[in-house]
Motif scaffolding. Sequence first.
Motif, PDB file in Angstrom:
ATOM      1  N   ILE A   1       0.865  -1.186   0.000  1.00  8.06           N
ATOM      2  CA  ILE A   1       0.000   0.000   0.000  1.00  8.06           C
ATOM      3  C   ILE A   1       0.901   1.235   0.000  1.00  8.06           C
ATOM      4  O   ILE A   1       2.059   1.173   0.398  1.00  8.06           O
TER       5      ILE A   1
ATOM      6  N   THR B   1      -2.159   5.976   1.380  1.00 10.55           N
ATOM      7  CA  THR B   1      -3.270   5.112   1.788  1.00 10.55           C
ATOM      8  C   THR B   1      -3.206   4.824   3.282  1.00 10.55           C
ATOM      9  O   THR B   1      -4.219   4.876   3.972  1.00 10.55           O
TER      10      THR B   1
ATOM     11  N   THR C   1     -12.406   3.243   3.348  1.00  5.13           N
ATOM     12  CA  THR C   1     -11.182   2.846   4.033  1.00  5.13           C
ATOM     13  C   THR C   1     -10.990   1.338   3.979  1.00  5.13           C
ATOM     14  O   THR C   1      -9.894   0.845   3.704  1.00  5.13           O
TER      15      THR C   1
ATOM     16  N   GLN D   1     -10.043   0.220   0.376  1.00  5.81           N
ATOM     17  CA  GLN D   1      -8.719   0.627  -0.088  1.00  5.81           C
ATOM     18  C   GLN D   1      -7.671  -0.452   0.159  1.00  5.81           C
ATOM     19  O   GLN D   1      -6.691  -0.528  -0.568  1.00  5.81           O
TER      20      GLN D   1
END
Length: 112
Positions: free
Chosen positions: A61, A65, A86, A89
Motif C-alpha cells: 500500500i 493510503t 477505508t 482501499q
Amino acid sequence: MGDLKKIIGERIRNFRKDKGLSQEELAHMSKLHSTYIGQLERGEKNATLESIEKVANALNISLETLFRISQPRQNENEYTLSQIVTQLQARSIKDQKFILELIDLLLDWKGK
C-alpha cells in the motif's frame, strides 16, 4: 500524539488482516521484529518513517493510503461511507469490483 499512534496502528492491523498475514509474516516481509509490529499495531511505539515505509511496502500500500485518516463527522452517512472506502482501499482491484457487484445485487434485492 497518542491517538495518532493508535489510529495508524489500527490501520496497519486492518490492512495486515485484510491481506491474511500474521504479525510474524508482516515482520518478515518488512524486515522488522514481530514484537515491534505488535507494538506498532497497539499504538505503543513511535515508528520511524523508515519503519512505516517498510510496513507499507510489505503490505503493498502507499504511504498516502496508510495515512489517509477519515475523521468521524457529524453526518453519520458521511462517516459510514468513509469507513466503507477505508476498508475497500486495502483490497485488490479484483476484490473491489467483486464487492461492488455484491452491493449492486443487494440493492437490487432490497429494491434500491
